[in-house]
Write a protein that holds these residues in place. Structure first.
Motif, PDB file in Angstrom:
ATOM      1  N   LEU A 317       0.882  -1.337  -0.052  1.00  0.00           N
ATOM      2  CA  LEU A 317       0.065   0.069  -0.064  1.00  0.00           C
ATOM      3  C   LEU A 317       1.004   1.183  -0.046  1.00  0.00           C
ATOM      4  O   LEU A 317       1.752   1.343   0.794  1.00  0.00           O
ATOM      5  CB  LEU A 317      -0.866   0.002   1.327  1.00  0.00           C
ATOM      6  CG  LEU A 317      -1.755   1.308   1.519  1.00  0.00           C
ATOM      7  CD1 LEU A 317      -2.743   1.229   0.320  1.00  0.00           C
ATOM      8  CD2 LEU A 317      -2.575   1.290   2.779  1.00  0.00           C
ATOM      9  N   TRP A 364     -12.804   0.463  -1.416  1.00  0.00           N
ATOM     10  CA  TRP A 364     -11.879  -0.765  -1.843  1.00  0.00           C
ATOM     11  C   TRP A 364     -12.688  -1.827  -2.421  1.00  0.00           C
ATOM     12  O   TRP A 364     -13.822  -2.023  -1.868  1.00  0.00           O
ATOM     13  CB  TRP A 364     -11.038  -0.857  -0.771  1.00  0.00           C
ATOM     14  CG  TRP A 364     -10.054   0.091  -0.498  1.00  0.00           C
ATOM     15  CD1 TRP A 364      -9.736   1.444  -0.675  1.00  0.00           C
ATOM     16  CD2 TRP A 364      -8.774  -0.211   0.464  1.00  0.00           C
ATOM     17  NE1 TRP A 364      -8.687   2.001  -0.288  1.00  0.00           N
ATOM     18  CE2 TRP A 364      -7.949   1.067   0.090  1.00  0.00           C
ATOM     19  CE3 TRP A 364      -8.310  -1.416   1.099  1.00  0.00           C
ATOM     20  CZ2 TRP A 364      -6.710   1.087   1.031  1.00  0.00           C
ATOM     21  CZ3 TRP A 364      -7.089  -1.309   1.572  1.00  0.00           C
ATOM     22  CH2 TRP A 364      -6.310  -0.150   1.623  1.00  0.00           C
ATOM     23  N   LEU A 386      -8.914   2.240 -10.078  1.00  0.00           N
ATOM     24  CA  LEU A 386      -9.533   1.040  -9.629  1.00  0.00           C
ATOM     25  C   LEU A 386     -11.015   1.621  -8.918  1.00  0.00           C
ATOM     26  O   LEU A 386     -12.023   1.046  -9.000  1.00  0.00           O
ATOM     27  CB  LEU A 386      -8.978   0.334  -8.722  1.00  0.00           C
ATOM     28  CG  LEU A 386      -9.507  -0.572  -7.966  1.00  0.00           C
ATOM     29  CD1 LEU A 386      -9.803  -2.043  -8.973  1.00  0.00           C
ATOM     30  CD2 LEU A 386      -8.530  -1.285  -6.641  1.00  0.00           C
ATOM     31  N   LEU A 401      -7.954   5.781  -6.846  1.00  0.00           N
ATOM     32  CA  LEU A 401      -7.280   4.741  -6.485  1.00  0.00           C
ATOM     33  C   LEU A 401      -6.665   3.532  -7.596  1.00  0.00           C
ATOM     34  O   LEU A 401      -7.381   3.264  -8.418  1.00  0.00           O
ATOM     35  CB  LEU A 401      -8.252   3.744  -5.515  1.00  0.00           C
ATOM     36  CG  LEU A 401      -7.661   2.582  -4.719  1.00  0.00           C
ATOM     37  CD1 LEU A 401      -6.623   2.636  -3.571  1.00  0.00           C
ATOM     38  CD2 LEU A 401      -8.798   1.673  -4.034  1.00  0.00           C
ATOM     39  N   TYR A 402      -5.446   3.517  -7.341  1.00  0.00           N
ATOM     40  CA  TYR A 402      -4.887   2.594  -8.413  1.00  0.00           C
ATOM     41  C   TYR A 402      -4.384   1.290  -8.147  1.00  0.00           C
ATOM     42  O   TYR A 402      -4.212   1.150  -6.748  1.00  0.00           O
ATOM     43  CB  TYR A 402      -3.579   3.495  -9.196  1.00  0.00           C
ATOM     44  CG  TYR A 402      -4.142   4.839  -9.702  1.00  0.00           C
ATOM     45  CD1 TYR A 402      -4.658   4.847 -10.891  1.00  0.00           C
ATOM     46  CD2 TYR A 402      -3.555   5.949  -8.968  1.00  0.00           C
ATOM     47  CE1 TYR A 402      -4.676   6.292 -11.495  1.00  0.00           C
ATOM     48  CE2 TYR A 402      -4.047   6.837  -9.509  1.00  0.00           C
ATOM     49  CZ  TYR A 402      -4.726   7.204 -10.744  1.00  0.00           C
ATOM     50  OH  TYR A 402      -4.782   8.392 -11.047  1.00  0.00           O
ATOM     51  N   GLN A 403      -4.517   0.250  -8.845  1.00  0.00           N
ATOM     52  CA  GLN A 403      -3.910  -0.865  -8.580  1.00  0.00           C
ATOM     53  C   GLN A 403      -3.170  -1.589  -9.846  1.00  0.00           C
ATOM     54  O   GLN A 403      -3.337  -1.770 -10.990  1.00  0.00           O
ATOM     55  CB  GLN A 403      -5.120  -2.048  -8.537  1.00  0.00           C
ATOM     56  CG  GLN A 403      -4.764  -3.503  -8.002  1.00  0.00           C
ATOM     57  CD  GLN A 403      -4.757  -3.708  -6.612  1.00  0.00           C
ATOM     58  OE1 GLN A 403      -5.311  -3.027  -5.775  1.00  0.00           O
ATOM     59  NE2 GLN A 403      -4.035  -4.683  -6.139  1.00  0.00           N
ATOM     60  N   ARG A 408      -1.162  -1.269  -4.657  1.00  0.00           N
ATOM     61  CA  ARG A 408      -2.194  -0.472  -4.478  1.00  0.00           C
ATOM     62  C   ARG A 408      -1.822   1.129  -3.953  1.00  0.00           C
ATOM     63  O   ARG A 408      -1.129   1.239  -2.916  1.00  0.00           O
ATOM     64  CB  ARG A 408      -3.445  -0.975  -3.431  1.00  0.00           C
ATOM     65  CG  ARG A 408      -4.709  -0.258  -3.577  1.00  0.00           C
ATOM     66  CD  ARG A 408      -5.704  -0.797  -2.733  1.00  0.00           C
ATOM     67  NE  ARG A 408      -6.265  -2.193  -3.370  1.00  0.00           N
ATOM     68  CZ  ARG A 408      -6.903  -2.971  -2.974  1.00  0.00           C
ATOM     69  NH1 ARG A 408      -7.549  -2.675  -1.731  1.00  0.00           N
ATOM     70  NH2 ARG A 408      -7.432  -4.024  -3.635  1.00  0.00           N
ATOM     71  N   SER A 410      -2.689   5.403  -3.693  1.00  0.00           N
ATOM     72  CA  SER A 410      -3.720   6.611  -3.963  1.00  0.00           C
ATOM     73  C   SER A 410      -2.888   7.790  -3.296  1.00  0.00           C
ATOM     74  O   SER A 410      -2.217   7.672  -2.473  1.00  0.00           O
ATOM     75  CB  SER A 410      -5.156   6.200  -3.263  1.00  0.00           C
ATOM     76  OG  SER A 410      -5.860   7.203  -3.508  1.00  0.00           O
ATOM     77  N   PHE A 426      -6.974  -6.703   2.738  1.00  0.00           N
ATOM     78  CA  PHE A 426      -5.970  -6.247   1.844  1.00  0.00           C
ATOM     79  C   PHE A 426      -4.366  -6.890   2.373  1.00  0.00           C
ATOM     80  O   PHE A 426      -3.602  -7.472   1.500  1.00  0.00           O
ATOM     81  CB  PHE A 426      -5.932  -4.774   1.734  1.00  0.00           C
ATOM     82  CG  PHE A 426      -4.589  -4.331   0.892  1.00  0.00           C
ATOM     83  CD1 PHE A 426      -4.712  -4.505  -0.412  1.00  0.00           C
ATOM     84  CD2 PHE A 426      -3.537  -3.917   1.497  1.00  0.00           C
ATOM     85  CE1 PHE A 426      -3.638  -3.941  -1.015  1.00  0.00           C
ATOM     86  CE2 PHE A 426      -2.353  -3.374   0.799  1.00  0.00           C
ATOM     87  CZ  PHE A 426      -2.409  -3.439  -0.490  1.00  0.00           C
TER      88      PHE A 426
END
Length: 429
Positions: A317, A364, A386, A401-403, A408, A410, A426
């Motif tokens: 994260l 999420w 995401l 929010l990117y994955q 992950r 943000s 997570f």
């Protein structure tokens, strides 16, 4: 139910001196051997670092949006059970924001004192103080503090028109040498101020000298929360957390929650040349990678370790500054471009004006989380979002929010207690 002396320290606006007054009171009592617990209203990492040094104990956030009433209630009750004094510093002006400092003080029956910058006023001081005290009658104002007075006579003058039920608690002089250094995002972090302890003692001296006779902190009753302890969903998992001047934006409640979930935490400093420790998951918090880009780039083992971690499919994260460190490049405010980890495609640029600010609610895949955003950089990335956050107050800030694989990222600084199960899912991978 537990009783403990308490005080909620607010002001008409930002810049009045709430943090310095709160720190002065905390240091004054802590150096006399009293157990002082300090809280900060709303999302903030920088003021709490100063207040933690002043009190000698961790500082937690109280936010009715991010944490909710029961969570805040539990934090206060646990503090009341061990402390001799509880101090809560407000955010912005007393009635600013939603939820506001006034909302928090009302929710827990905390006695309020307003710090007013008296440097450019005389009798109007009493009118302003009285207006603040009468605006919401359900609040209990126990007095007012005059900050930055020009002389002892000025201090007496500003208090002359106050009503009997709103006494002048203290008058502190204007002292330019006591002003804390600032940069973009706010105060300079406590760990970057070698002379901070001396300054805190000087603040405490000023508080004690300016305190009017007869003031005492009133006991406040705090009800215990009936929230159950979380299940050990992360038992046996080792989570590595970057923590230094580049990655210092860490909520104490987030760390507590990971431990309560059973995780073993391993802190490391990329700026000290440390590589990512052996771990099952990792967290890169926000901070100031743009101020330490050369130091991060010099630690090749740090970036190599991040790549190996992601290639193994282990959760990572990255929040705000932590996300910037994972990009291809980061351009600082002086226009210098720095190569970063290259783990996420994209580039960021730090600008001189604020880019985003606001509370955030984001979904999420594991469940909804809450947090906030505050940054001066802009991001360009080909990654599709995401999810996209929303602002509960209708503001324009809505972070993505990117994955990418197990990574992950943000701009959102997530408040982990807002959804314990989602955080556990997570980091469990």
């Amino acid at each position: 139910m537990t009783s403990c002396p308490a005080l909620f320290i607010s002001a008409p606006s930002s810049g009045a001196g709430k943090t310095s007054i709160t720190a002065a009171i905390a240091r004054s009592h802590a150096r006399r051997g009293r157990h002082v617990r300090v809280f900060k209203t709303g999302p903030d990492f920088l003021d709490p670092s100063i207040l933690e040094r002043a009190s000698g104990r961790p500082v937690y956030q109280l936010d009715l949006f991010m944490g909710g009433f029961a969570h805040c209630q539990g934090l206060l009750a646990r503090a009341a059970a061990e402390a001799d004094l509880i101090l809560v510093e407000g955010v912005m002006g007393l009635f600013d924001g939603n939820p506001s400092s006034a909302d928090l003080a009302a929710a827990f029956g905390l006695p309020v004192v307003c710090v007013i910058d008296a440097s450019a006023m005389a009798q109007t001081f009493a009118a302003l103080a009285t207006g603040l005290a009468r605006y919401r009658p359900e609040l209990h104002h126990c007095g007012v503090i005059a900050n930055r007075v020009g002389s002892a006579a000025h201090g007496r003058m500003v208090g002359e028109g106050l009503p009997d039920d709103l006494p002048l608690i203290a008058a502190l002089p204007r002292e330019p040498r006591l002003i804390l250094p600032e940069r973009h995002l706010g105060l300079v972090q406590a760990l970057e101020q070698p002379g901070l302890d001396g300054q805190l003692d000087a603040w405490a001296d000023a508080w004690e000298a300016g305190l009017r006779p007869g003031f005492d902190f009133k006991p406040t009753r705090f009800e215990a929360s009936d929230a159950a302890a979380p299940a050990p969903l992360l038992a046996g998992r080792r989570i590595a957390i970057a923590r230094d001047a580049a990655f210092g934006f860490i909520y104490a409640a987030n760390v507590d929650l990971l431990r309560e979930l059973g995780a073993e935490l391993s802190f490391f400093s990329p700026l000290a040349g440390e590589a990512l420790p052996e771990c099952d998951a990792a967290w890169l918090p926000g901070g100031y990678p743009e101020l330490h880009a050369d130091g991060l780039a010099a630690n090749a083992g740090f970036f190599t370790g991040l790549h190996a971690h992601a290639a193994a499919g282990r959760p990572l994260l990255a929040e705000c500054g932590g996300m910037l460190a994972l990009l291809d490049t980061l351009t600082d405010a002086q226009g210098r471009r720095h190569a970063m980890a290259g783990l996420l495609p994209g580039r960021a640029h730090v600008q001189s004006r604020l880019a985003a600010l606001g509370l955030q609610a984001i979904a999420w895949p594991e469940g909804p989380l809450r947090g906030h955003s505050y940054h001066y950089s802009t991001l360009e990335t080909p990654l599709p979002p995401l999810a996209v956050a929303s602002n509960p107050n209708g503001g324009r800030t809505a972070e993505a929010l990117y994955q990418s694989g197990s990574v992950r990222a943000s701009y959102v600084h997530h408040y982990f207690p807002s959804n314990t199960e989602a955080i556990a899912a997570f980091f469990a991978g």
